[in-house]
Design a protein around this motif. Structure first.
Motif, PDB file in Angstrom:
ATOM      1  N   GLY A   1      -1.077 -10.135   2.333  1.00  0.00           N
ATOM      2  CA  GLY A   1      -1.895 -10.929   2.009  1.00  0.00           C
ATOM      3  C   GLY A   1      -1.385 -12.307   1.267  1.00  0.00           C
ATOM      4  O   GLY A   1      -0.206 -12.391   0.772  1.00  0.00           O
TER       5      GLY A   1
ATOM      6  N   GLN B   1      -2.861 -12.763   6.118  1.00  0.00           N
ATOM      7  CA  GLN B   1      -4.374 -13.196   5.808  1.00  0.00           C
ATOM      8  C   GLN B   1      -4.793 -13.748   4.308  1.00  0.00           C
ATOM      9  O   GLN B   1      -4.072 -12.836   3.633  1.00  0.00           O
ATOM     10  CB  GLN B   1      -5.095 -11.904   6.060  1.00  0.00           C
ATOM     11  CG  GLN B   1      -6.504 -11.617   5.690  1.00  0.00           C
ATOM     12  CD  GLN B   1      -7.315 -10.393   5.696  1.00  0.00           C
ATOM     13  OE1 GLN B   1      -6.869  -9.718   7.030  1.00  0.00           O
ATOM     14  NE2 GLN B   1      -8.004  -9.856   5.084  1.00  0.00           N
TER      15      GLN B   1
ATOM     16  N   THR C   1      -6.558 -14.092   0.879  1.00  0.00           N
ATOM     17  CA  THR C   1      -7.314 -13.160   0.178  1.00  0.00           C
ATOM     18  C   THR C   1      -8.016 -13.904  -0.921  1.00  0.00           C
ATOM     19  O   THR C   1      -7.759 -15.163  -1.362  1.00  0.00           O
ATOM     20  CB  THR C   1      -6.490 -12.039  -0.215  1.00  0.00           C
ATOM     21  OG1 THR C   1      -5.564 -12.538  -1.320  1.00  0.00           O
ATOM     22  CG2 THR C   1      -6.030 -11.268   0.981  1.00  0.00           C
TER      23      THR C   1
ATOM     24  N   ALA D   1      -7.932  -4.033  -2.497  1.00  0.00           N
ATOM     25  CA  ALA D   1      -7.885  -4.039  -1.139  1.00  0.00           C
ATOM     26  C   ALA D   1      -6.619  -3.556  -0.591  1.00  0.00           C
ATOM     27  O   ALA D   1      -6.411  -2.769   0.421  1.00  0.00           O
ATOM     28  CB  ALA D   1      -8.095  -5.434  -0.466  1.00  0.00           C
TER      29      ALA D   1
ATOM     30  N   VAL E   1      -9.583  -9.003  -6.266  1.00  0.00           N
ATOM     31  CA  VAL E   1      -9.923  -8.728  -4.870  1.00  0.00           C
ATOM     32  C   VAL E   1      -8.867  -7.965  -4.000  1.00  0.00           C
ATOM     33  O   VAL E   1      -8.966  -7.069  -3.639  1.00  0.00           O
ATOM     34  CB  VAL E   1     -10.612  -9.835  -4.025  1.00  0.00           C
ATOM     35  CG1 VAL E   1     -10.797  -9.523  -2.607  1.00  0.00           C
ATOM     36  CG2 VAL E   1     -11.832 -10.272  -4.748  1.00  0.00           C
ATOM     37  N   TYR E   2      -7.582  -8.656  -4.080  1.00  0.00           N
ATOM     38  CA  TYR E   2      -6.591  -8.090  -3.317  1.00  0.00           C
ATOM     39  C   TYR E   2      -6.017  -7.096  -3.640  1.00  0.00           C
ATOM     40  O   TYR E   2      -5.351  -6.455  -2.978  1.00  0.00           O
ATOM     41  CB  TYR E   2      -5.584  -9.429  -3.100  1.00  0.00           C
ATOM     42  CG  TYR E   2      -4.825 -10.087  -4.168  1.00  0.00           C
ATOM     43  CD1 TYR E   2      -3.904  -9.255  -4.595  1.00  0.00           C
ATOM     44  CD2 TYR E   2      -4.974 -11.329  -4.733  1.00  0.00           C
ATOM     45  CE1 TYR E   2      -2.864  -9.695  -5.686  1.00  0.00           C
ATOM     46  CE2 TYR E   2      -4.157 -11.776  -5.607  1.00  0.00           C
ATOM     47  CZ  TYR E   2      -3.190 -11.200  -6.119  1.00  0.00           C
ATOM     48  OH  TYR E   2      -2.384 -11.528  -7.127  1.00  0.00           O
TER      49      TYR E   2
ATOM     50  N   ASN F   1       0.773  -1.042   0.077  1.00  0.00           N
ATOM     51  CA  ASN F   1      -0.038   0.091   0.037  1.00  0.00           C
ATOM     52  C   ASN F   1       0.872   1.263  -0.159  1.00  0.00           C
ATOM     53  O   ASN F   1       1.889   1.287   0.774  1.00  0.00           O
ATOM     54  CB  ASN F   1      -0.832  -0.162   1.017  1.00  0.00           C
ATOM     55  CG  ASN F   1      -1.580   1.067   1.394  1.00  0.00           C
ATOM     56  OD1 ASN F   1      -1.050   2.204   2.252  1.00  0.00           O
ATOM     57  ND2 ASN F   1      -2.985   1.331   0.652  1.00  0.00           N
TER      58      ASN F   1
ATOM     59  N   GLN G   1      -6.726  -2.156   3.162  1.00  0.00           N
ATOM     60  CA  GLN G   1      -7.033  -3.349   3.954  1.00  0.00           C
ATOM     61  C   GLN G   1      -6.207  -4.331   4.151  1.00  0.00           C
ATOM     62  O   GLN G   1      -6.480  -4.925   5.196  1.00  0.00           O
ATOM     63  CB  GLN G   1      -8.483  -3.886   2.997  1.00  0.00           C
ATOM     64  CG  GLN G   1      -9.554  -2.800   2.786  1.00  0.00           C
ATOM     65  CD  GLN G   1     -10.686  -3.211   1.855  1.00  0.00           C
ATOM     66  OE1 GLN G   1     -10.582  -4.552   1.739  1.00  0.00           O
ATOM     67  NE2 GLN G   1     -11.346  -2.594   1.591  1.00  0.00           N
ATOM     68  N   ILE G   2      -5.432  -4.425   3.346  1.00  0.00           N
ATOM     69  CA  ILE G   2      -4.139  -5.268   3.611  1.00  0.00           C
ATOM     70  C   ILE G   2      -2.718  -4.286   3.344  1.00  0.00           C
ATOM     71  O   ILE G   2      -3.255  -3.321   2.410  1.00  0.00           O
ATOM     72  CB  ILE G   2      -3.964  -6.380   2.897  1.00  0.00           C
ATOM     73  CG1 ILE G   2      -4.132  -6.292   1.402  1.00  0.00           C
ATOM     74  CG2 ILE G   2      -4.847  -7.730   3.542  1.00  0.00           C
ATOM     75  CD1 ILE G   2      -4.184  -7.631   0.672  1.00  0.00           C
TER      76      ILE G   2
ATOM     77  N   GLN H   1      -6.320  -0.082  -0.960  1.00  0.00           N
ATOM     78  CA  GLN H   1      -7.380   0.910  -0.003  1.00  0.00           C
ATOM     79  C   GLN H   1      -6.834   0.647   1.464  1.00  0.00           C
ATOM     80  O   GLN H   1      -7.605   1.159   2.406  1.00  0.00           O
ATOM     81  CB  GLN H   1      -8.465  -0.007  -0.037  1.00  0.00           C
ATOM     82  CG  GLN H   1      -9.468   0.576  -1.450  1.00  0.00           C
ATOM     83  CD  GLN H   1     -10.478  -0.535  -1.681  1.00  0.00           C
ATOM     84  OE1 GLN H   1     -11.087  -0.967  -0.537  1.00  0.00           O
ATOM     85  NE2 GLN H   1     -10.972  -0.739  -2.862  1.00  0.00           N
TER      86      GLN H   1
END
Length: 335
Positions: free
Chosen positions: A140, A168, A170, A179, A175-176, A73, A184-185, A182
């Motif tokens: 992820g 985590q 995913t 994420a 999807v990932y 991220n 989230q991971i 954003q």
């Protein structure tokens, strides 16, 4: 299911190759011209059975550069430079041979992925020289074993650097990666070419592909788009998981070949036979690419699976001369 361009997955050759491959299909065609001098004659390039597979080097970069690379991220990477430093340390040592061996331990020897990852981090002292790491970070992992192994390697290296890292699982790339963008991971072990094309299509529209067989060229092309998307790329590793073409070691030794160019030199008589997924004869990264990029000719094609146990067993049995596999497949481990 793993998403690759045009096809990628890791499958084990355990025992009698009982596990099936998972992933999109490869690419290929028929016909083509013979390559330069040194042609073999008759059936000199006919299949040779053996007990070990070896990948021939793609020395003309037919396949895109799907090197394992950390993607973070963007905001997290900016605020936590120690995280990128720890992950780049992983990239500095991770090779395709390492990835093959890690996959072999998990997929073939059935060892626990978390224990295999921890041992790799410990053996290479990954993250231990990094300072300034603190706070939680979520790594992820895709729903296939290689991604799980790599995610745990990343998490253990981050933990050694002072972070409180967790893994985590995913969904797929659709999807990932959003994420990740954003927050989230915070981290994901990605594949350079495939993720670059995904981000390019997300930013520039469908069909706008930017990846090539050149690692640095692909990285340079995706970096400005990644910034718009909200992620940051670390250093690509040497390790690759991509379409590859394997023969038996007995076949390679008999001809004295280690690259696809050398195979084309030795086998211009058209006596080679190829095995792979059904669509291989019509895809540019499979038979069509072998013909167009290397000038190989084939006496025939046999349809099996996408880099899975059927194709690999056909090569080992001597049913085909060469077949589509995946470059980090655990069954390629030597000895």
């Amino acid at each position: 299911m793993r998403l690759r361009t045009p096809l990628l997955t890791t499958v084990a050759l355990a025992a009698v190759l009982a596990t099936a491959a998972c992933g999109e299909s490869g690419s290929s065609g028929t016909g083509g011209s013979a390559a330069g001098g040194g042609e073999a004659s008759g059936d000199a390039c006919a299949p040779v059975a053996g007990d070990q597979l070896v990948v021939l080097q793609d020395d003309r970069e037919l396949q895109n550069a799907d090197n394992v690379v950390p993607v973070l991220n963007a905001a997290y990477a900016g605020a936590n430079p120690a995280a990128l430093e720890a992950l780049n340390a992983v990239s500095a040592v991770l090779t395709t041979d390492d990835l093959i061996e890690l996959n072999n331990q998990v997929d073939v020897q059935r060892q626990d992925a978390t224990e295999v990852a921890q041992a790799y981090v410990d053996d290479n002292s990954l993250g231990s020289d990094v300072t300034g790491g603190s706070g939680p970070v979520v790594v992820g992992a895709g729903n296939f074993s290689e991604s799980t192994i790599l995610a745990n390697v990343y998490a253990d290296a981050l933990t050694a650097a002072g972070f409180q890292a967790t893994v985590q699982e995913t969904g797929n790339r659709e999807v990932y990666l959003p994420a990740l963008a954003q927050g989230q991971i915070q981290v994901f072990p990605e594949y350079l070419a495939t993720s670059a094309n995904f981000i390019s299509e997300n930013i520039n529209g469908s069909g706008e592909l930017i990846a090539s067989g050149d690692v640095q060229e692909t990285l340079s092309a995706v970096q400005p788009l990644a910034e718009q998307f909200g992620v940051t790329y670390g250093d690509p590793s040497e390790a690759q998981d991509q379409n590859a073409f394997a023969v038996t070691t007995a076949f390679a030794d008999q001809l004295g070949v280690t690259t696809l160019s050398e195979l084309a030199e030795a086998c211009g008589d058209g006596s080679l036979t190829l095995g792979g997924p059904t669509e291989c004869p019509t895809r540019p990264a499979c038979q069509l690419g072998l013909e167009d990029t290397y000038g190989l000719k084939f006496a025939g094609f046999s349809a099996y699976d996408a880099g899975g146990p059927l194709t690999k067993q056909a090569i080992l049995n001597g049913d085909v001369s060469i077949g589509l596999v995946f470059s980090s497949d655990g069954s390629l481990a030597q000895g």
